[in-house]
Design an enzyme around this catalytic site. Structure first.
Site, PDB file in Angstrom:
ATOM      1  N   ASP A  37      29.161  39.212  43.153  1.00 58.93           N
ATOM      2  CA  ASP A  37      30.448  39.722  43.630  1.00 58.93           C
ATOM      3  C   ASP A  37      31.477  39.405  42.562  1.00 58.93           C
ATOM      4  OD1 ASP A  37      32.781  40.425  44.957  1.00 58.93           O
ATOM      5  OD2 ASP A  37      32.811  38.623  46.216  1.00 58.93           O
ATOM      6  N   LYS A 100      39.802  43.114  36.662  1.00 60.58           N
ATOM      7  CA  LYS A 100      39.127  44.141  37.461  1.00 60.58           C
ATOM      8  C   LYS A 100      40.059  45.313  37.763  1.00 60.58           C
ATOM      9  CE  LYS A 100      36.544  44.496  41.824  1.00 60.58           C
ATOM     10  NZ  LYS A 100      36.009  43.710  42.960  1.00 60.58           N
TER      11      LYS A 100
END
Length: 438
Positions: A37, A100
């Site tokens: 993750d 991200k």
């Protein structure tokens, strides 16, 4: 002929018996596929253990199962995760976080300038792609996927050290709204870390798997993912063993950092009121931020906390400014914290209402409400969601680890681990668009 059939039957029975005895008495094989993750604020790595069917989220040397998604560059090297915490304030221009948000995206120049304005590090434009300018003993740029690769490499090494086997294969999660290019650049980051990605799975689907919803009789699942920096709400429709994302909405400027900032501003003002001057030294600001974050986390289980932090305030002496050591103390109640963030908490309901409208469902049609992300621990947020739907959200899984748990289950499936799991397939929704609010 009957003798041959009997021999075959005996052979098959012997194989089955050997397999059963092997499972009972031999140690299960070590997992060789990890679930990753790669979050905006934190990231985690997990594995599915054959034999027991249990998911293990792997911690670092101190047992911490979430790694801050931060990478810092100094003259001595590259620092990742928890090692960076003391460099956020002392080396801000070379400490990269929220990478991200930039990975695999093409920006118009004015949009990139606007997006990068909130960060202390410098973001440059390379033909529409974001890069981060680093200046240590030399000046160079790094890409968002390189930042991601350093985090993934750190987690790969954590897994290898813990399991005692080399790791080269992984399943990785991405936000449901990531397009093909963003997914490919995330895979590229994993490849740079020496990992072969067997499958990319959407974060809401992974969360639903962590809650076991791929194995039970539910149809409409609402996933509320509120982390440190972003809010993502997804409406999933389960058709057999497959998940279709019906609608998405969110707020990419709302998260735990914003709640902490409100409390930090309050604490700063209280320091000014008590000592006549707000904290100005970098070390003091860093200490105060850390203390505020700790209080915020503790208020999820306690109704009142004492904010206590040593500071050196600058006071005016006869010969100029003088550093005076003090210990700032301030009681902080959960009620005060909720009051400081009332308007921000209310914003959480906006994308929830939007996905129901986009998905053409009433709130009564939602079978399960799944909470993901550490900020969903905040009691007032859970209360708001429960009041809106008239029922309690599902809190049976640690919200910090829900996504990595689901990804690890998928990694077990891809690795052929026993006991076999029901795989949750995703139905691509090419026409889906995400509504963003701020």
């Amino acid at each position: 002929m009957a003798g041959e059939m009997s021999a075959v039957g005996s052979f098959i029975l012997a194989l089955l018996l050997a397999g059963y005895l092997g499972q009972q008495y031999l140690p299960p094989p070590k997992p060789k596929v990890v679930g990753l993750d790669l979050g905006t604020t934190f990231c985690s790595v997990g594995v599915f253990h054959a034999g027991t069917g249990e998911v293990e989220v792997i911690g670092d040397e101190e047992g911490r199962k979430s790694l801050p998604s931060v990478v810092s560059f100094t003259a001595t090297g590259i620092h990742v995760g928890h090692d960076v915490q003391d460099l956020v304030d002392s080396n801000p221009q070379n400490t990269i976080y929220d990478a991200k948000r930039f990975i695999g995206k093409v920006f118009e120049p004015d949009v990139l300038i606007s997006e990068s304005a909130r960060y202390p590090f410098q973001v440059t434009n390379n033909n529409g792609s974001a890069e981060f300018l680093i200046t240590t003993n030399q000046t160079f740029t790094v890409s968002p996927e390189f930042i991601g690769s350093q985090l993934l490499l750190k987690m790969r090494k954590m897994a290898e050290k813990h399991l005692g086997v080399p790791i080269h294969k992984a399943v990785i999660s991405v936000p449901a709204e990531f397009d093909e290019m963003q997914r490919n650049y995330t895979i590229r980051a994993a490849n740079m870390a020496g990992l072969d990605v067997l499958r990319v799975i959407n974060e809401p689907t992974a969360a639903a798997m962590a809650y076991g919803l791929h194995k039970v009789d539910v149809f409409n699942v609402l996933v509320v993912d509120l982390g440190g920096g972003t809010l993502d709400v997804s409406l999933l429709n389960k058709q057999g063993g497959m998940f279709l994302t019906r609608a998405m909405a969110g707020n990419n400027k709302l998260g735990g950092q914003d709640f902490s900032q409100r409390l930090f501003q309050y604490a700063t003002e209280r320091v000014r009121q008590q000592y006549g001057v707000a904290p100005s030294l970098k070390e003091d600001i860093h200490r105060l931020r850390q203390a505020v974050e700790e209080v915020k986390l503790n208020l999820t289980v306690e109704s009142k906390m004492l904010l206590r932090v040593p500071l050196r305030v600058l006071t005016q002496g006869p010969r100029g400014p003088v550093e005076e050591p003090v210990v700032f103390q301030e009681p902080i109640s959960r009620e005060l914290f909720e009051e400081l963030n009332t308007d921000l908490f209310q914003k959480i309901l906006t994308p929830i209402k939007t996905v129901l409208e986009e998905g053409q469902l009433s709130k009564e049609d939602v079978d399960e409400i799944v909470l993901v992300g550490g900020s969903t621990r905040i009691p007032r947020i859970r209360q708001l969601i429960a009041q809106y739907f008239g029922k309690e959200p599902n809190t049976s899984v640690d919200p910090d680890l829900a996504v990595v748990t689901g990804v690890a289950i998928q990694a077990g499936i891809m690795g052929g681990s026993w006991p076999l799991q029901v795989s949750a397939m995703e139905i691509p929704n090419r026409h889906l668009r995400k509504m963003n609010f701020s």
